[in-house]
Scaffold this active site. Structure first.
Site, mmCIF file in Angstrom:
data_model
loop_
_atom_site.group_PDB
_atom_site.id
_atom_site.type_symbol
_atom_site.label_atom_id
_atom_site.label_comp_id
_atom_site.label_asym_id
_atom_site.label_seq_id
_atom_site.Cartn_x
_atom_site.Cartn_y
_atom_site.Cartn_z
ATOM 1 N N ASP A 33 0.178 -3.911 10.415
ATOM 2 C CA ASP A 33 -1.228 -3.533 10.172
ATOM 3 C C ASP A 33 -2.181 -4.716 10.238
ATOM 4 O O ASP A 33 -3.354 -4.552 10.552
ATOM 5 C CB ASP A 33 -1.391 -2.742 8.874
ATOM 6 N N SER A 49 2.479 0.952 -3.459
ATOM 7 C CA SER A 49 1.023 0.740 -3.425
ATOM 8 C C SER A 49 0.290 1.141 -4.693
ATOM 9 O O SER A 49 -0.768 1.757 -4.657
ATOM 10 C CB SER A 49 0.395 1.450 -2.219
ATOM 11 N N SER A 62 -1.280 -0.972 -6.451
ATOM 12 C CA SER A 62 -2.539 -1.727 -6.440
ATOM 13 C C SER A 62 -3.585 -1.045 -5.563
ATOM 14 O O SER A 62 -4.737 -0.878 -5.959
ATOM 15 C CB SER A 62 -2.313 -3.174 -5.992
ATOM 16 N N ASP A 68 -2.400 0.233 3.352
ATOM 17 C CA ASP A 68 -2.175 0.841 2.040
ATOM 18 C C ASP A 68 -3.407 1.585 1.561
ATOM 19 O O ASP A 68 -3.340 2.745 1.144
ATOM 20 C CB ASP A 68 -1.778 -0.234 1.019
#
Length: 397
Positions: free
Chosen positions: A46, A138, A140, A184
């Site tokens: 990504d 994920s 966060s 994410d």
């Protein structure tokens, strides 16, 4: 009952009760939710301009939140009760290790203000997540998108979920010092029930792909080895890729590593002078092409080939990108030995966290028993297993 197994209604009731213990009646406040995510294939592509294929989960982060009339910010986590209420203000939005997990919501508030959104009143917020902590699913990004969603709702900002993802990434990169890509936050913000997101990170074009796994389930296996990405080699990997890109740009006209096909990479790879950097770039290029093929074969209903590509992806992320570890390799390799396991690979940033596997319905119990026993024998402590469902993005509960 573990938190993973709790219903949205149970999570809402508990986070509301904890909010009211710490901050008084919720009143005109609300309860919000943002999901966790799992990436089916496309790891560490990504930030190299490649494709990813994540989906949002039905587990995630809940928050009860209410606007204040002053500039105070008060945070409480049901998951970390020992930290108590952490108090700061709109005038003290500076990252500080002493503020622990609250640096994530603070970073989002800071980024909103930096981007010109008027926030002049604080808030009280109690958070309760049922994403296993440190699992690489994920938590966060879930908390970042959740905070952005709350701010949008509370202050009436007219911005899309895609912008919430971009703000979340910006805050993690520039406030929290974690040089992550967009995947994410995008998966969390843009999640759609029973679909994965085929995202081209070079231009944020995307397609929802229905996940029709007739007779099979997605099983997440948690190493229970915590991963701390900010302090790990993640940022080093990104730097190695950037250096490899600069070397390749001297011999070919590309903007991102993932602009190359496998064949083009083999043609130009000797421009990368360091063998380690060459391995890192190889992973990014080949993983991107694997992801494109994986989505194509899934649309054709060829789950067998999809599973083979997952297995190849794990080998690449372990051997070429070197972000796996003994625990993750053990889970993946033991999964491959189970009849009825279609494919298995590390998911997330690595260095701990989870694998994602596709397992035939009739083999799920055997998978959990066989992989679990082999893991404990080799590693010395237990792994955890979750059969997961694909859910929607953020919402008011």
């Amino acid at each position: 009952m573990s938190d993973v197994d709790k219903t949205p209604e149970e999570m809402k009731a508990e986070v509301t009760a904890e909010f009211e213990k710490k901050f008084g009646p919720l009143g005109d406040g609300k309860v919000y939710f943002a999901p966790g995510r799992v990436n089916l294939i496309g790891e560490h592509t990504d930030y190299n301009g490649g494709h990813v294929f994540p989906c949002a989960l039905t587990i995630g982060t809940y928050a009860a939140a209410r606007k204040r009339s002053d500039r105070k910010l008060r945070f409480y986590s049901v998951n970390f009760p020992q930290n108590g209420v952490i108090e700061t203000s709109l005038d003290d939005l500076v990252p500080d290790d002493a503020y622990g997990w609250t640096n994530y919501p603070k970073g989002v508030i800071y980024t909103f203000i930096k981007d010109g959104y008027l926030i002049n009143e604080g808030l009280d917020m109690a958070v309760y997540g049922n994403i296993p902590n440190g699992s690489g699913l994920s938590s966060s990004a879930s908390l970042e998108v959740l905070t952005g969603f709350i701010l949008r709702d509370m202050y009436g900002f007219e911005i899309s979920n895609q912008i919430l993802a971009i703000i979340g990434q910006d805050s993690e990169n520039n406030y929290n010092g974690m040089n992550c890509g967009i995947m994410d936050q995008f998966a969390v913000a843009m999640g759609k029930k029973d679909c994965a997101i085929f995202l081209d990170t070079s231009d944020l074009s995307y397609e929802y792909v229905p996940i029709c796994m007739e007779g099979a389930k997605i099983v997440i296996s948690n190493t229970n080895k915590k991963h701390e990405l900010t302090n790990s080699a993640y940022n080093t990997r990104r730097c190695e890729c950037e250096q490899a890109l600069e070397e390749l740009q001297r011999v070919t006209d590309i903007e991102h590593l993932c602009d190359l096909t496998d064949e083009q990479f083999e043609k130009y790879k000797d421009a990368i002078k360091d063998p380690i950097r060459q391995k890192r770039a190889k992973h990014a290029v080949y993983e991107n092409q694997r992801t494109i093929e994986a989505v194509r074969v899934l649309k054709e209903g060829n789950l067998k080939r999809f599973g083979e590509l997952m297995n190849e992806a794990h080998v690449s992320v372990s051997k070429d990108y070197e972000v796996s570890c003994e625990e993750l390799d053990t889970l993946a390799e033991e999964a491959w030995n189970v009849d009825g396991c279609i494919g298995s690979r590390m998911t997330g940033g690595g260095f701990g966290g989870c694998t994602v596997s596709i397992v035939r319905d009739e083999a799920v119990d055997t998978f959990v028993k066989q992989v679990g026993e082999a893991y404990k024998k080799k590693i010395g402590y237990e792994a955890s297993f979750y059969v997961v469902s694909i859910g929607d993005g953020p919402r008011v509960v």
